[in-house]
Motif scaffolding. Structure first.
Motif, PDB file in Angstrom:
ATOM      1  N   LYS A  59       0.881  -1.139   0.080  1.00  0.00           N
ATOM      2  CA  LYS A  59      -0.152   0.018   0.032  1.00  0.00           C
ATOM      3  C   LYS A  59       0.852   1.314   0.001  1.00  0.00           C
ATOM      4  O   LYS A  59       1.569   1.430   1.112  1.00  0.00           O
ATOM      5  CB  LYS A  59      -0.972   0.020   1.128  1.00  0.00           C
ATOM      6  CG  LYS A  59      -1.983   1.259   1.394  1.00  0.00           C
ATOM      7  CD  LYS A  59      -3.000   1.004   2.268  1.00  0.00           C
ATOM      8  CE  LYS A  59      -3.927   2.293   2.010  1.00  0.00           C
ATOM      9  NZ  LYS A  59      -4.766   2.394   2.970  1.00  0.00           N
ATOM     10  N   ILE A  60       1.061   1.720  -1.074  1.00  0.00           N
ATOM     11  CA  ILE A  60       1.843   3.132  -1.115  1.00  0.00           C
ATOM     12  C   ILE A  60       0.842   4.321  -1.360  1.00  0.00           C
ATOM     13  O   ILE A  60      -0.074   4.619  -2.042  1.00  0.00           O
ATOM     14  CB  ILE A  60       2.665   2.742  -2.499  1.00  0.00           C
ATOM     15  CG1 ILE A  60       3.404   1.520  -2.378  1.00  0.00           C
ATOM     16  CG2 ILE A  60       3.484   4.012  -3.012  1.00  0.00           C
ATOM     17  CD1 ILE A  60       4.082   1.174  -3.783  1.00  0.00           C
ATOM     18  N   SER A  61       1.274   5.364  -0.554  1.00  0.00           N
ATOM     19  CA  SER A  61       0.623   6.707  -0.653  1.00  0.00           C
ATOM     20  C   SER A  61       1.562   7.658  -1.007  1.00  0.00           C
ATOM     21  O   SER A  61       2.700   7.711  -0.597  1.00  0.00           O
ATOM     22  CB  SER A  61       0.190   7.171   0.918  1.00  0.00           C
ATOM     23  OG  SER A  61      -0.798   6.059   1.437  1.00  0.00           O
ATOM     24  N   VAL A  62       1.196   8.464  -2.029  1.00  0.00           N
ATOM     25  CA  VAL A  62       1.889   9.210  -2.817  1.00  0.00           C
ATOM     26  C   VAL A  62       1.466  10.823  -2.612  1.00  0.00           C
ATOM     27  O   VAL A  62       0.050  10.933  -2.950  1.00  0.00           O
ATOM     28  CB  VAL A  62       1.931   9.119  -4.291  1.00  0.00           C
ATOM     29  CG1 VAL A  62       3.126  10.136  -4.839  1.00  0.00           C
ATOM     30  CG2 VAL A  62       2.488   7.614  -4.466  1.00  0.00           C
ATOM     31  N   VAL A  63       2.131  11.523  -2.104  1.00  0.00           N
ATOM     32  CA  VAL A  63       1.550  12.952  -1.526  1.00  0.00           C
ATOM     33  C   VAL A  63       1.948  13.838  -2.504  1.00  0.00           C
ATOM     34  O   VAL A  63       3.121  14.115  -2.946  1.00  0.00           O
ATOM     35  CB  VAL A  63       2.056  13.315  -0.051  1.00  0.00           C
ATOM     36  CG1 VAL A  63       1.335  14.770   0.502  1.00  0.00           C
ATOM     37  CG2 VAL A  63       1.590  12.157   0.885  1.00  0.00           C
ATOM     38  N   TYR A  64       0.970  14.849  -2.848  1.00  0.00           N
ATOM     39  CA  TYR A  64       1.269  15.987  -3.925  1.00  0.00           C
ATOM     40  C   TYR A  64       0.658  17.055  -3.274  1.00  0.00           C
ATOM     41  O   TYR A  64      -0.346  17.307  -2.571  1.00  0.00           O
ATOM     42  CB  TYR A  64       0.235  15.628  -5.443  1.00  0.00           C
ATOM     43  CG  TYR A  64       0.880  14.485  -6.169  1.00  0.00           C
ATOM     44  CD1 TYR A  64       2.065  14.474  -6.720  1.00  0.00           C
ATOM     45  CD2 TYR A  64       0.255  13.101  -5.923  1.00  0.00           C
ATOM     46  CE1 TYR A  64       2.399  13.333  -7.663  1.00  0.00           C
ATOM     47  CE2 TYR A  64       0.623  12.010  -6.516  1.00  0.00           C
ATOM     48  CZ  TYR A  64       1.873  12.206  -7.383  1.00  0.00           C
ATOM     49  OH  TYR A  64       2.321  10.840  -7.890  1.00  0.00           O
ATOM     50  N   ASP A  65       1.214  17.988  -3.885  1.00  0.00           N
ATOM     51  CA  ASP A  65       0.555  19.547  -3.303  1.00  0.00           C
ATOM     52  C   ASP A  65      -0.894  19.579  -3.351  1.00  0.00           C
ATOM     53  O   ASP A  65      -1.658  20.099  -2.504  1.00  0.00           O
ATOM     54  CB  ASP A  65       1.188  20.649  -4.396  1.00  0.00           C
ATOM     55  CG  ASP A  65       2.620  21.116  -3.787  1.00  0.00           C
ATOM     56  OD1 ASP A  65       3.027  20.985  -2.883  1.00  0.00           O
ATOM     57  OD2 ASP A  65       3.509  21.354  -4.871  1.00  0.00           O
ATOM     58  N   THR A  66      -1.515  19.167  -4.551  1.00  0.00           N
ATOM     59  CA  THR A  66      -2.931  19.225  -4.655  1.00  0.00           C
ATOM     60  C   THR A  66      -3.549  17.891  -5.135  1.00  0.00           C
ATOM     61  O   THR A  66      -2.524  17.324  -5.932  1.00  0.00           O
ATOM     62  CB  THR A  66      -3.452  20.370  -5.605  1.00  0.00           C
ATOM     63  OG1 THR A  66      -2.707  20.215  -7.063  1.00  0.00           O
ATOM     64  CG2 THR A  66      -2.857  21.730  -5.287  1.00  0.00           C
ATOM     65  N   ALA A  67      -4.538  17.659  -5.046  1.00  0.00           N
ATOM     66  CA  ALA A  67      -5.189  16.398  -5.814  1.00  0.00           C
ATOM     67  C   ALA A  67      -5.577  16.820  -7.242  1.00  0.00           C
ATOM     68  O   ALA A  67      -6.829  16.936  -7.775  1.00  0.00           O
ATOM     69  CB  ALA A  67      -6.514  15.884  -4.851  1.00  0.00           C
ATOM     70  N   PHE A  68      -4.562  16.890  -7.943  1.00  0.00           N
ATOM     71  CA  PHE A  68      -4.746  17.604  -9.410  1.00  0.00           C
ATOM     72  C   PHE A  68      -5.569  16.711 -10.292  1.00  0.00           C
ATOM     73  O   PHE A  68      -6.370  17.273 -11.157  1.00  0.00           O
ATOM     74  CB  PHE A  68      -3.162  17.683 -10.049  1.00  0.00           C
ATOM     75  CG  PHE A  68      -2.454  16.336 -10.135  1.00  0.00           C
ATOM     76  CD1 PHE A  68      -2.734  15.467 -11.194  1.00  0.00           C
ATOM     77  CD2 PHE A  68      -1.479  16.107  -9.077  1.00  0.00           C
ATOM     78  CE1 PHE A  68      -1.968  14.302 -11.073  1.00  0.00           C
ATOM     79  CE2 PHE A  68      -0.915  14.914  -9.177  1.00  0.00           C
ATOM     80  CZ  PHE A  68      -1.039  14.020 -10.266  1.00  0.00           C
ATOM     81  N   TRP A  69      -5.847  15.409 -10.201  1.00  0.00           N
ATOM     82  CA  TRP A  69      -6.668  14.590 -11.025  1.00  0.00           C
ATOM     83  C   TRP A  69      -7.960  15.089 -10.713  1.00  0.00           C
ATOM     84  O   TRP A  69      -8.775  14.812 -11.761  1.00  0.00           O
ATOM     85  CB  TRP A  69      -6.330  13.108 -10.523  1.00  0.00           C
ATOM     86  CG  TRP A  69      -6.650  12.896  -8.893  1.00  0.00           C
ATOM     87  CD1 TRP A  69      -7.784  12.438  -8.205  1.00  0.00           C
ATOM     88  CD2 TRP A  69      -5.653  12.715  -7.938  1.00  0.00           C
ATOM     89  NE1 TRP A  69      -7.611  12.256  -7.084  1.00  0.00           N
ATOM     90  CE2 TRP A  69      -6.224  12.552  -6.732  1.00  0.00           C
ATOM     91  CE3 TRP A  69      -4.235  13.017  -7.973  1.00  0.00           C
ATOM     92  CZ2 TRP A  69      -5.473  12.531  -5.506  1.00  0.00           C
ATOM     93  CZ3 TRP A  69      -3.570  13.034  -6.774  1.00  0.00           C
ATOM     94  CH2 TRP A  69      -4.244  12.820  -5.542  1.00  0.00           C
ATOM     95  N   ARG A  70      -8.248  15.508  -9.513  1.00  0.00           N
ATOM     96  CA  ARG A  70      -9.729  16.062  -9.471  1.00  0.00           C
ATOM     97  C   ARG A  70     -10.161  17.087 -10.369  1.00  0.00           C
ATOM     98  O   ARG A  70     -11.134  17.111 -11.281  1.00  0.00           O
ATOM     99  CB  ARG A  70     -10.213  16.540  -8.047  1.00  0.00           C
ATOM    100  CG  ARG A  70      -9.979  15.485  -7.003  1.00  0.00           C
ATOM    101  CD  ARG A  70     -10.092  15.901  -5.710  1.00  0.00           C
ATOM    102  NE  ARG A  70     -10.273  14.824  -4.556  1.00  0.00           N
ATOM    103  CZ  ARG A  70     -10.443  14.950  -3.243  1.00  0.00           C
ATOM    104  NH1 ARG A  70     -10.857  16.271  -2.918  1.00  0.00           N
ATOM    105  NH2 ARG A  70     -10.321  14.107  -2.576  1.00  0.00           N
ATOM    106  N   ALA A  71      -9.120  18.017 -10.597  1.00  0.00           N
ATOM    107  CA  ALA A  71      -9.295  19.042 -11.708  1.00  0.00           C
ATOM    108  C   ALA A  71      -9.445  18.583 -12.940  1.00  0.00           C
ATOM    109  O   ALA A  71     -10.027  19.305 -13.851  1.00  0.00           O
ATOM    110  CB  ALA A  71      -8.271  20.255 -11.500  1.00  0.00           C
ATOM    111  N   ASP A  72      -8.925  17.402 -13.202  1.00  0.00           N
ATOM    112  CA  ASP A  72      -8.832  16.941 -14.575  1.00  0.00           C
ATOM    113  C   ASP A  72     -10.135  16.122 -14.740  1.00  0.00           C
ATOM    114  O   ASP A  72     -10.445  15.303 -15.627  1.00  0.00           O
ATOM    115  CB  ASP A  72      -7.559  16.070 -14.848  1.00  0.00           C
ATOM    116  CG  ASP A  72      -6.565  16.957 -14.838  1.00  0.00           C
ATOM    117  OD1 ASP A  72      -6.663  18.059 -15.241  1.00  0.00           O
ATOM    118  OD2 ASP A  72      -5.511  16.244 -14.443  1.00  0.00           O
ATOM    119  N   GLY A  73     -11.165  15.990 -13.760  1.00  0.00           N
ATOM    120  CA  GLY A  73     -12.421  15.204 -13.985  1.00  0.00           C
ATOM    121  C   GLY A  73     -12.304  13.713 -13.600  1.00  0.00           C
ATOM    122  O   GLY A  73     -13.001  12.883 -13.841  1.00  0.00           O
ATOM    123  N   LEU A  74     -11.119  13.385 -12.889  1.00  0.00           N
ATOM    124  CA  LEU A  74     -10.797  12.092 -12.571  1.00  0.00           C
ATOM    125  C   LEU A  74     -11.195  11.859 -11.094  1.00  0.00           C
ATOM    126  O   LEU A  74     -10.715  12.897 -10.447  1.00  0.00           O
ATOM    127  CB  LEU A  74      -9.596  11.445 -12.659  1.00  0.00           C
ATOM    128  CG  LEU A  74      -9.198  11.565 -14.211  1.00  0.00           C
ATOM    129  CD1 LEU A  74      -7.809  11.532 -14.457  1.00  0.00           C
ATOM    130  CD2 LEU A  74     -10.001  10.244 -15.133  1.00  0.00           C
TER     131      LEU A  74
END
Lengths: 454, 454
Positions: free
Chosen positions: B294-309
């Motif tokens: 189980k791998i958790s990758v942290v990004y500044d933002t949940a950028f995929w949400r903005a892409d409609g995913l």
């Protein structure tokens, strides 16, 4: 702390053979055994009058050349299993005597069904590459189902189904539903197929050792002398690039390499630091042992012989599932061996010792008459609860395990090598396979030394 | 030597719940945990900025009333899993976005096949009596084969077969060929069936806990105070008619009763004196754990949400088999969770840490674009090699085991009681099942006291 070339864990035939070959090659070693005796899943008891009883593995057969080589080395001789007279089969509570290999008591339909089934299993076995059963053409298909599923699909006759389940699934001392079809084909095939497995004359029960298996493992242990340490269960094996440190009850051994020669369920109780490669660690969780009683009943004489019976009987599901003549080479006293496996053994184990003896003797009376009521002595070995065997008789692979983890059965993990009959490509599951696995592991250790020296 | 009413072994949710209920009932107790933390197969890491990451079990869903009761008791709140936007499926190397529950990217034939398969599994699940799955009408038939065999027989479409194998066999973090069909039906059915298992909204991934699972297990542990002993792996449990003596690393506890609340493969590493009843001992050898990252990758933002995913993706067999949005309730920072199970996890584990990270991030870039190339941090949890979990995610029963040994999952052995999510009749395999099993074991202990007093 002892400091040796190789530390061998487990003094069954695999560990004894490994240690012996290493000693003969001039290596220093320590052989650690958890019990206060050697022999592992073989165990010869010698009575006051010199009669021997094999409380564990006992029979040998054609093709088992490595155990026979050890017998020759130590002057142990074989004698043939008694096969004169009729065998007996109990079907739906009724006794049937028969001679030869075909149980004519069964209905013609059941005999045909059973014969076709055995033939098909024999043919399937022949397609397995025994050094890599996971590479068989149908490996994936055969490893997805249990032996029990195969028997159920192909044996339409109830009698044939029960008989095949007893003869084939019984080997694994577990329910047929627990055992991978691929594992069963590999295991049986590694000895020559089901015909070999179930046969006395010319098969896996062809002969025994005069003096019992102890006449072989005893001299082997003696040869190893001070290198053998009894009552030393191993708790922890630490391993690094330079060597292996084996922590036992009251002894710590540092060695250049180690051979672990215990059943998988027992290997799983040892802690390894660092943790083993995943496939080997998971194999330890995935190859259980089963339930089996081996009971030897001693009588003044082998009275069944006089009645024209060879002593062999089969009663699927009964508390005395199999019986077989287990006399010494002189035929006196009479020793009847009862073997009860798998679910029937678990049921038998729920009785207290007195009840169990009464039930077993009762079965013998039913089959062999009133003379069976008066044994001289009764010797019960419940391998099921033998902590340092993990159960009996051999470990089996449930479905999926051989195709997923098979190569881990033999692949060394750094400086740790693996022995035990289950790791043998030939005669897997027999004493001979144990010897082969030990000799193979010893050869691995010597080869690794050469690599390190180069 | 501590002297208490009850000794609980293992401080995952099962052991914590058992200990808590006993403490609330006024009993004295010792809770022994092998690790230096509580939580077992759940494990919340809190980053410096307060962001929490659930490195183990994390999701909750409808019907999981006992974990929800604990949350209410300790003021932990749930928030819904993010499900807006499209999911993604990777088939034969091609990406397909879809919305709703039907993966339209598959061929109509594959969709029909998959739908029919899921429906049939759902119907089979409904026939299982969850408190005694071995009594299902077709228990024997379904326990003789593996889940992999069933999938192979019924899924003629390759796409449907791969998808169902990922969705259903993946749960067991083992090959489908290793898992009994009956066990899978029991486990999935105990939560409501495969629809529940694979669904986010309204299913097993419906919601998460604000603050992570640690927001529940933390206060539970605090409530237990001095009764909790960390870094105390248990080696030996001696039991007799009067009580139980539990030997841990540097502590020995005498108790009137014990609850063992660890996975089966871990329970198998404890020595019991005298030996346990055969069926329980054999169960310990027969319910392995699996492999899972189980791998958790942290990004500044949940950028995929903005892409409609929504962040969910499925790629059977790939090194990042499943992805799912794992942000905290605020949605910032962006946390993408990668779950890789079974054979794919074993392959992934063969890479070194640097290679593995590169491969996983590479998969995320392929699916979610270049922004995935720049994580703030990367948190990898390899449950496979967690000694005190025995592997991940839950234990499974191979074919034959549930029908042969099922009742031993819960039956106390004298003064030793058994907990752990695998022993729960409801929500077996989920955190909720762990809580239920602990509460059931605590109730058993109290009931046994009443019997003893009467």
């Amino acid at each position: 702390m002892a400091d040796v070339d190789c530390c061998v864990v487990g003094a069954g035939f695999a560990g004894l053979a490994a240690a012996l070959r290493l000693k003969q090659a001039g290596r220093s070693l320590a052989l650690l055994e958890a019990r206060d005796r050697v022999g592992g899943r073989t165990f010869t008891e010698v009575l006051d009058d010199g009669t021997w009883i094999d409380r564990g593995g006992a029979w040998i057969g054609p093709g088992q050349d490595r155990i026979k080589a050890l017998m020759a080395e130590f002057g142990a001789e074989e004698y043939k299993e008694y096969v004169d007279g009729d065998a007996m089969m109990i079907l739906d509570g009724k006794q049937h005597r028969y001679s030869g290999t075909i149980p004519w008591a069964m209905s013609p339909w059941a005999i045909a069904n059973l014969g076709a089934g055995l033939l098909e299993v024999e043919l399937m076995c022949k397609t397995i590459p025994f050094d890599a059963p996971w590479e068989a053409k149908k490996a994936v298909e055969w490893d997805r189902i249990s032996l029990g599923e195969w028997i159920n699909r192909h044996m339409r006759s109830k009698q044939a189904r029960e008989m095949l389940d007893m003869a084939l699934a019984g080997i694994y001392t577990s329910a047929g539903s627990e055992v991978s079809l691929l594992w069963a084909l590999h295991q049986m095939g590694s000895g020559g197929g089901p015909g070999f497995v179930i046969s006395n004359k010319g098969g896996a029960q062809d002969a025994r050792v005069r003096g019992g298996m102890g006449a072989v493992y005893g001299p082997m242990a003696a040869e190893l002398g001070g290198a053998l340490h009894l009552s030393q269960p191993v708790h922890l094996i630490a391993h690094d690039d330079d060597g292996v440190t084996v922590h036992a009850e009251s002894l710590t051994v540092r060695a250049r390499q180690a051979i672990v020669a215990v059943p998988l369920a027992v290997a799983s109780q040892i802690v390894y630091e660092p943790v083993l490669p995943v496939d080997r660690m998971f194999l330890h969780q995935r190859m259980p042992s089963g339930a089996v009683f081996k009971i030897s009943v001693v009588y003044d004489t082998a009275f069944w012989r006089a009645d024209g019976l060879c002593g062999q009987s089969a009663a699927p599901g009964s508390p005395a599932t199999l019986t077989i003549d287990a006399c010494t080479d002189t035929g006196t006293p009479g020793i009847m061996c009862v073997i009860t496996e798998g679910p029937a053994a678990r049921r038998l184990g729920l009785l207290d010792a007195t009840e169990r003896k009464a039930v077993v003797i009762g079965e013998l009376i039913d089959r062999f008459g009133r003379k069976a009521a008066s044994p001289v002595s009764y010797h019960e070995q419940n391998w099921t609860v033998e902590r340092y065997s993990g159960g009996g008789m051999i470990s089996h692979a449930p479905p999926g395990v051989l195709t997923e983890f098979g190569p881990a059965l033999r692949a060394p993990c750094g400086r740790i090598h693996w022995a035990g009959t289950e790791s043998s490509a030939i005669m897997c599951g027999w004493i001979d396979g144990a010897v082969r696995s030990g000799e193979r592991a010893a050869a691995e250790v010597l080869a690794a030394e050469s690599v390190a020296a180069a």
